[in-house]
Design a protein around this motif. Structure first.
Motif, PDB file in Angstrom:
ATOM      1  N   GLN A  38       0.879  -1.203   0.039  1.00 36.00           N
ATOM      2  CA  GLN A  38      -0.103   0.057  -0.059  1.00 36.00           C
ATOM      3  C   GLN A  38       0.848   1.272  -0.101  1.00 36.00           C
ATOM      4  O   GLN A  38       0.426   2.285  -0.472  1.00 36.00           O
ATOM      5  CB  GLN A  38      -0.818  -0.142   1.347  1.00 36.00           C
ATOM      6  CG  GLN A  38      -2.138  -0.965   1.189  1.00 36.00           C
ATOM      7  CD  GLN A  38      -2.882  -1.291   2.408  1.00 36.00           C
ATOM      8  OE1 GLN A  38      -2.280  -1.073   3.515  1.00 36.00           O
ATOM      9  NE2 GLN A  38      -4.242  -1.815   2.292  1.00 36.00           N
ATOM     10  N   HIS A 139      -7.619  -4.459   0.146  1.00 35.14           N
ATOM     11  CA  HIS A 139      -8.438  -4.744   1.215  1.00 35.14           C
ATOM     12  C   HIS A 139      -8.996  -6.028   1.113  1.00 35.14           C
ATOM     13  O   HIS A 139      -9.246  -6.716   2.124  1.00 35.14           O
ATOM     14  CB  HIS A 139      -9.466  -3.657   1.387  1.00 35.14           C
ATOM     15  CG  HIS A 139      -9.117  -2.408   1.722  1.00 35.14           C
ATOM     16  ND1 HIS A 139      -8.614  -1.916   3.130  1.00 35.14           N
ATOM     17  CD2 HIS A 139      -9.104  -1.150   1.103  1.00 35.14           C
ATOM     18  CE1 HIS A 139      -8.329  -0.785   2.898  1.00 35.14           C
ATOM     19  NE2 HIS A 139      -8.467  -0.429   1.828  1.00 35.14           N
ATOM     20  N   TYR A 140      -9.271  -6.653  -0.119  1.00 36.48           N
ATOM     21  CA  TYR A 140      -9.630  -7.942  -0.153  1.00 36.48           C
ATOM     22  C   TYR A 140      -8.390  -8.927   0.068  1.00 36.48           C
ATOM     23  O   TYR A 140      -8.783  -9.960   0.573  1.00 36.48           O
ATOM     24  CB  TYR A 140     -10.114  -8.013  -1.689  1.00 36.48           C
ATOM     25  CG  TYR A 140     -11.339  -7.553  -2.035  1.00 36.48           C
ATOM     26  CD1 TYR A 140     -12.521  -7.854  -1.573  1.00 36.48           C
ATOM     27  CD2 TYR A 140     -11.220  -6.012  -2.677  1.00 36.48           C
ATOM     28  CE1 TYR A 140     -13.673  -7.256  -1.876  1.00 36.48           C
ATOM     29  CE2 TYR A 140     -12.498  -5.722  -2.847  1.00 36.48           C
ATOM     30  CZ  TYR A 140     -13.582  -5.758  -2.602  1.00 36.48           C
ATOM     31  OH  TYR A 140     -14.710  -5.023  -2.850  1.00 36.48           O
ATOM     32  N   LYS A 143      -7.921  -9.617   3.893  1.00 37.29           N
ATOM     33  CA  LYS A 143      -9.160 -10.792   4.771  1.00 37.29           C
ATOM     34  C   LYS A 143      -8.295 -11.865   4.590  1.00 37.29           C
ATOM     35  O   LYS A 143      -8.358 -12.746   5.409  1.00 37.29           O
ATOM     36  CB  LYS A 143     -10.341 -10.481   3.982  1.00 37.29           C
ATOM     37  CG  LYS A 143     -11.201  -9.207   4.430  1.00 37.29           C
ATOM     38  CD  LYS A 143     -12.472  -9.204   3.513  1.00 37.29           C
ATOM     39  CE  LYS A 143     -13.140  -7.746   3.658  1.00 37.29           C
ATOM     40  NZ  LYS A 143     -14.441  -7.795   2.792  1.00 37.29           N
TER      41      LYS A 143
END
Length: 351
Positions: A38, A139-140, A143
């Protein structure tokens, strides 16, 4: 702008990518991979915004340095994440897809920026805003990797084989050398083809189309990489080097744009096989939490080869007192053939 400023604008990102690729690979051992990804994407995206706002040459040069830093942080993580998510034939397939997507995007982005530059010189830098989409998609990944601990899935016999460093250094050096050599051999098309076509009396402007075909050809094998491996088996690297040599030979002996295009395609196809295979093999020479670092060393060789290629050709060309544009292609033809025989010899020894 001066020639030095233009050269700095062109080469500074690549120069900074190399150390930051290695730094990124090392940081993955201590820093959360997705956080690092990121940060790299954010630096890359912010560079795109600053490009759009800049109006001085020194600003463009400074932003290019920033772009190289962001890109260097991202590059090894893209392949490192594939190694985390996939194993076996699935991993090989995903490396093939990754290589294909990279090269088709390169062709499309280059074409798009050509049109955008005719409207305003700032607009081509819009392509550097795409990382913001990637940041959203991370963000996926968070998880899926929230409970991942790389130290938990290291078989004891594998850890022992890799030694204290966590990687097979000898095998890694071989992969680095081969990948650097392969990149050096084929990148000459991108660097020297326009000058060669001009020497042939052909339109140097058409070289852009042929270079695009070269990159499109790199893309193609990625979609069927597993099938290619099944057909060629252990001789896959030898066949790839032979294809490079044949492609160079066709470019040298022909004066037809169609045949030159065939030579470019042969080089592209061979590199399109080699690139994802090298990444796949690198994933096997290190324990899981060291794989991204190993990939960083290998991927850095791509940029090292691109930076050194013009200097190598100029040095050897000066040694032989040649000023022909065909020299670089003859040189790489000979190097490809020699490398092919070395690979053949190693295959016989391993049998």
């Amino acid at each position: 702008a001066t020639d030095l400023e233009i050269q700095m604008l062109s080469s500074l990102p690549s120069l900074l990518i190399i150390p930051f690729i290695l730094l990124s690979g090392k940081l993955t051992e201590k820093v959360n991979t997705l956080l690092l990804l990121q940060i790299g994407l954010a630096i890359f995206g912010v560079s795109g915004i600053l490009y759009l706002l800049s109006n001085k040459m020194w600003q463009l040069i400074a932003i290019s340095a920033m772009l190289g830093i962001g890109s260097g942080l991202i590059v090894p993580l893209s392949t490192g994440l594939i190694s985390r998510y996939f194993v076996g034939a699935y991993r090989t397939k995903q490396f093939g897809y990754s290589s294909a997507i990279t090269n088709i995007t390169l062709v499309l982005a280059t074409t798009l920026t050509g049109y955008l530059a005719e409207v305003n010189w700032h607009l081509p830098f819009l392509v550097y805003l795409f990382p913001f989409i990637s940041i959203f998609l991370t963000h996926y990944l968070m998880k899926d990797l929230s409970s991942y601990h790389p130290s938990d899935d290291i078989p004891s016999d594998t850890a022992k084989e890799m030694g204290k460093r966590g990687m097979n250094v000898k095998a890694l050096i071989k992969l680095m050398a081969f990948y650097g050599l392969a990149t050096y051999l084929v990148i000459i098309i991108s660097f020297n083809l326009p000058f060669l076509m001009e020497e042939y009396g052909l339109s140097s402007g058409r070289a852009g189309i042929l270079i695009s075909l070269f990159f499109l050809a790199i893309m193609a094998p990625g979609f069927v990489l597993n099938k290619i491996m099944q057909v060629l088996g252990r001789r896959i690297y030898m066949v790839c080097l032979l294809m490079i040599a044949c492609g160079m030979g066709i470019i040298l002996l022909s004066r037809s744009e169609i045949l030159i295009a065939l030579g470019c395609v042969l080089n592209g196809l061979s590199y399109g096989i080699i690139q994802p295979l090298i990444y796949d093999k690198t994933s096997d020479v290190a324990v899981p939490h060291k794989v991204t670092l190993a990939l960083a060393f290998v991927m850095a060789m791509n940029y090292v080869a691109i930076l050194l290629c013009p200097f190598i050709v100029d040095a050897v060309q000066s040694l032989f007192h040649s000023d022909s544009q065909t020299f670089a292609f003859w040189l790489n033809l000979m190097v490809a053939l020699m490398a092919m025989f070395v690979v053949m010899k190693q295959e016989k020894l391993s049998l």
